[in-house]
Design a protein around this motif. Structure first.
Motif, PDB file in Angstrom:
ATOM      1  N   LEU A   1      55.471  33.647  34.771  1.00 31.78           N
ATOM      2  CA  LEU A   1      55.403  34.505  35.964  1.00 31.78           C
ATOM      3  C   LEU A   1      56.613  34.295  36.871  1.00 31.78           C
ATOM      4  O   LEU A   1      57.130  35.248  37.460  1.00 31.78           O
ATOM      5  N   LEU A   2      57.078  33.072  36.974  1.00 29.41           N
ATOM      6  CA  LEU A   2      58.243  32.761  37.807  1.00 29.41           C
ATOM      7  C   LEU A   2      59.506  33.440  37.274  1.00 29.41           C
ATOM      8  O   LEU A   2      60.282  34.019  38.033  1.00 29.41           O
ATOM      9  N   PHE A   3      59.708  33.405  35.965  1.00 30.25           N
ATOM     10  CA  PHE A   3      60.938  33.919  35.360  1.00 30.25           C
ATOM     11  C   PHE A   3      60.828  35.383  34.913  1.00 30.25           C
ATOM     12  O   PHE A   3      61.788  35.941  34.416  1.00 30.25           O
ATOM     13  N   SER A   4      59.687  35.998  35.105  1.00 32.35           N
ATOM     14  CA  SER A   4      59.473  37.362  34.639  1.00 32.35           C
ATOM     15  C   SER A   4      60.362  38.354  35.379  1.00 32.35           C
ATOM     16  O   SER A   4      60.562  38.252  36.591  1.00 32.35           O
ATOM     17  N   ARG A   5      60.849  39.335  34.647  1.00 29.85           N
ATOM     18  CA  ARG A   5      61.605  40.424  35.268  1.00 29.85           C
ATOM     19  C   ARG A   5      60.668  41.494  35.816  1.00 29.85           C
ATOM     20  O   ARG A   5      61.099  42.397  36.513  1.00 29.85           O
ATOM     21  N   GLN A   6      59.386  41.370  35.504  1.00 24.95           N
ATOM     22  CA  GLN A   6      58.384  42.305  36.011  1.00 24.95           C
ATOM     23  C   GLN A   6      57.828  41.764  37.330  1.00 24.95           C
ATOM     24  O   GLN A   6      57.753  40.561  37.529  1.00 24.95           O
ATOM     25  N   GLU A   7      57.408  42.667  38.185  1.00 25.43           N
ATOM     26  CA  GLU A   7      56.805  42.249  39.458  1.00 25.43           C
ATOM     27  C   GLU A   7      55.471  41.548  39.215  1.00 25.43           C
ATOM     28  O   GLU A   7      55.165  40.545  39.858  1.00 25.43           O
ATOM     29  N   THR A   8      54.664  42.095  38.291  1.00 24.27           N
ATOM     30  CA  THR A   8      53.370  41.511  37.970  1.00 24.27           C
ATOM     31  C   THR A   8      53.200  41.477  36.458  1.00 24.27           C
ATOM     32  O   THR A   8      53.893  42.195  35.728  1.00 24.27           O
ATOM     33  N   MET A   9      52.241  40.661  36.012  1.00 21.42           N
ATOM     34  CA  MET A   9      51.882  40.614  34.597  1.00 21.42           C
ATOM     35  C   MET A   9      50.362  40.545  34.498  1.00 21.42           C
ATOM     36  O   MET A   9      49.709  39.942  35.354  1.00 21.42           O
ATOM     37  N   THR A  10      49.823  41.155  33.464  1.00 17.15           N
ATOM     38  CA  THR A  10      48.395  41.046  33.196  1.00 17.15           C
ATOM     39  C   THR A  10      48.164  39.827  32.312  1.00 17.15           C
ATOM     40  O   THR A  10      49.112  39.257  31.752  1.00 17.15           O
ATOM     41  N   ALA A  11      46.905  39.453  32.156  1.00 18.34           N
ATOM     42  CA  ALA A  11      46.573  38.353  31.247  1.00 18.34           C
ATOM     43  C   ALA A  11      47.036  38.705  29.837  1.00 18.34           C
ATOM     44  O   ALA A  11      47.569  37.850  29.121  1.00 18.34           O
TER      45      ALA A  11
ATOM     46  N   GLY B   1      47.722  28.005  44.888  1.00 16.70           N
ATOM     47  CA  GLY B   1      48.613  28.926  45.585  1.00 16.70           C
ATOM     48  C   GLY B   1      49.931  29.218  44.904  1.00 16.70           C
ATOM     49  O   GLY B   1      50.821  29.790  45.522  1.00 16.70           O
ATOM     50  N   MET B   2      50.063  28.869  43.625  1.00 21.15           N
ATOM     51  CA  MET B   2      51.326  29.155  42.938  1.00 21.15           C
ATOM     52  C   MET B   2      51.397  30.610  42.480  1.00 21.15           C
ATOM     53  O   MET B   2      52.476  31.193  42.443  1.00 21.15           O
ATOM     54  N   ILE B   3      50.258  31.171  42.120  1.00 15.90           N
ATOM     55  CA  ILE B   3      50.217  32.571  41.715  1.00 15.90           C
ATOM     56  C   ILE B   3      49.139  33.278  42.524  1.00 15.90           C
ATOM     57  O   ILE B   3      48.318  32.617  43.163  1.00 15.90           O
ATOM     58  N   GLU B   4      49.167  34.603  42.471  1.00 12.11           N
ATOM     59  CA  GLU B   4      48.133  35.364  43.155  1.00 12.11           C
ATOM     60  C   GLU B   4      47.741  36.563  42.315  1.00 12.11           C
ATOM     61  O   GLU B   4      48.532  37.067  41.520  1.00 12.11           O
ATOM     62  N   ARG B   5      46.499  36.983  42.488  1.00  4.24           N
ATOM     63  CA  ARG B   5      45.982  38.193  41.854  1.00  4.24           C
ATOM     64  C   ARG B   5      46.326  39.335  42.792  1.00  4.24           C
ATOM     65  O   ARG B   5      46.109  39.239  43.995  1.00  4.24           O
ATOM     66  N   VAL B   6      46.874  40.409  42.239  1.00  4.74           N
ATOM     67  CA  VAL B   6      47.288  41.529  43.082  1.00  4.74           C
ATOM     68  C   VAL B   6      46.682  42.824  42.561  1.00  4.74           C
ATOM     69  O   VAL B   6      46.468  42.981  41.359  1.00  4.74           O
ATOM     70  N   PRO B   7      46.402  43.755  43.461  1.00  7.27           N
ATOM     71  CA  PRO B   7      45.847  45.041  43.030  1.00  7.27           C
ATOM     72  C   PRO B   7      46.903  45.850  42.277  1.00  7.27           C
ATOM     73  O   PRO B   7      48.097  45.752  42.582  1.00  7.27           O
TER      74      PRO B   7
ATOM     75  N   SER C   1      44.833  50.681  37.386  1.00  8.14           N
ATOM     76  CA  SER C   1      44.608  49.731  36.298  1.00  8.14           C
ATOM     77  C   SER C   1      43.310  48.976  36.540  1.00  8.14           C
ATOM     78  O   SER C   1      43.011  48.586  37.660  1.00  8.14           O
ATOM     79  N   ARG C   2      42.571  48.767  35.475  1.00 10.00           N
ATOM     80  CA  ARG C   2      41.336  47.986  35.601  1.00 10.00           C
ATOM     81  C   ARG C   2      41.578  46.509  35.313  1.00 10.00           C
ATOM     82  O   ARG C   2      40.682  45.696  35.486  1.00 10.00           O
ATOM     83  N   ARG C   3      42.749  46.184  34.870  1.00  8.96           N
ATOM     84  CA  ARG C   3      43.073  44.798  34.536  1.00  8.96           C
ATOM     85  C   ARG C   3      43.574  44.051  35.761  1.00  8.96           C
ATOM     86  O   ARG C   3      44.175  44.639  36.655  1.00  8.96           O
ATOM     87  N   ASP C   4      43.313  42.752  35.763  1.00 11.38           N
ATOM     88  CA  ASP C   4      43.868  41.919  36.828  1.00 11.38           C
ATOM     89  C   ASP C   4      45.364  41.765  36.595  1.00 11.38           C
ATOM     90  O   ASP C   4      45.812  41.573  35.460  1.00 11.38           O
ATOM     91  N   HIS C   5      46.110  41.839  37.673  1.00 13.41           N
ATOM     92  CA  HIS C   5      47.556  41.622  37.617  1.00 13.41           C
ATOM     93  C   HIS C   5      47.861  40.369  38.432  1.00 13.41           C
ATOM     94  O   HIS C   5      47.266  40.147  39.494  1.00 13.41           O
TER      95      HIS C   5
END
Length: 174
Positions: free
Chosen positions: A53-63, A88-94, A98-102
């Protein structure tokens, strides 16, 4: 002047190759950091999810994105997420539509992590105070515990100040 189809294809191929190379470099850097974190005591899968998640080029990722990226099971991702969310290292975002958690790496995660460490410093200082009171200030144990209490109390005060200074400096530079 308009580029020919073959020139556009060549440019697209070159762009993809650069993107692929950058992606490879990011994945390798993430894996190196994950290995270092695992050597320092973090669960390996948790470290890999965090660094992905830290190195991702995407803003969010799903499981599912994390499963594919890391080639691990959904259960492994779930376990890592359950550890990383409360610290507090990651957060779930709307994600509208999408019905998946991001998930994403949380802004100011490092300051939050160090603030959490400050709570541990307080616990250590309190334990030393309790031990000093039980052993007596002038005993062998009391002298060691007194030093421990002063050490952790000092770091607790300084850590809060450092975090505040860092936030001010970081926010000023934005």
């Amino acid at each position: 002047m308009r580029a020919t189809d073959s020139e556009q294809t060549r440019e697209t191929t070159q762009t993809r190759a650069m993107d692929d190379e950058q992606g490879r470099q990011l994945r390798e850097a993430a894996e190196r950091l994950a290995l270092t974190l695992a050597q320092g005591g973090m669960q390996k899968t948790t470290a890999r999810v965090m660094t992905a998640l830290l190195f991702s080029r995407q803003e969010t990722m799903t499981a599912n994105d994390l499963c594919e990226e890391l080639r691990i099971s959904s259960g492994a991702v779930s376990g890592a997420v359950k550890h990383l969310l409360p610290i507090g290292m990651i957060e779930r975002v709307p994600a509208p539509g999408s019905r998946r958690d991001h998930y994403r790496f949380r802004e100011h995660a490092w300051a939050r992590l160090m603030s959490n460490q400050n709570a541990m410093l307080a616990v250590m200082s309190d334990a030393a105070t309790e031990g000093t009171e039980a052993a007596g200030e002038d005993s062998v144990a009391g002298r060691r515990l007194h030093e421990m209490r002063d050490f952790y109390a000092f770091f607790q005060r300084e850590m809060a100040t450092l975090i505040d200074r860092w936030r001010e400096q970081y926010d000023a530079g934005r």
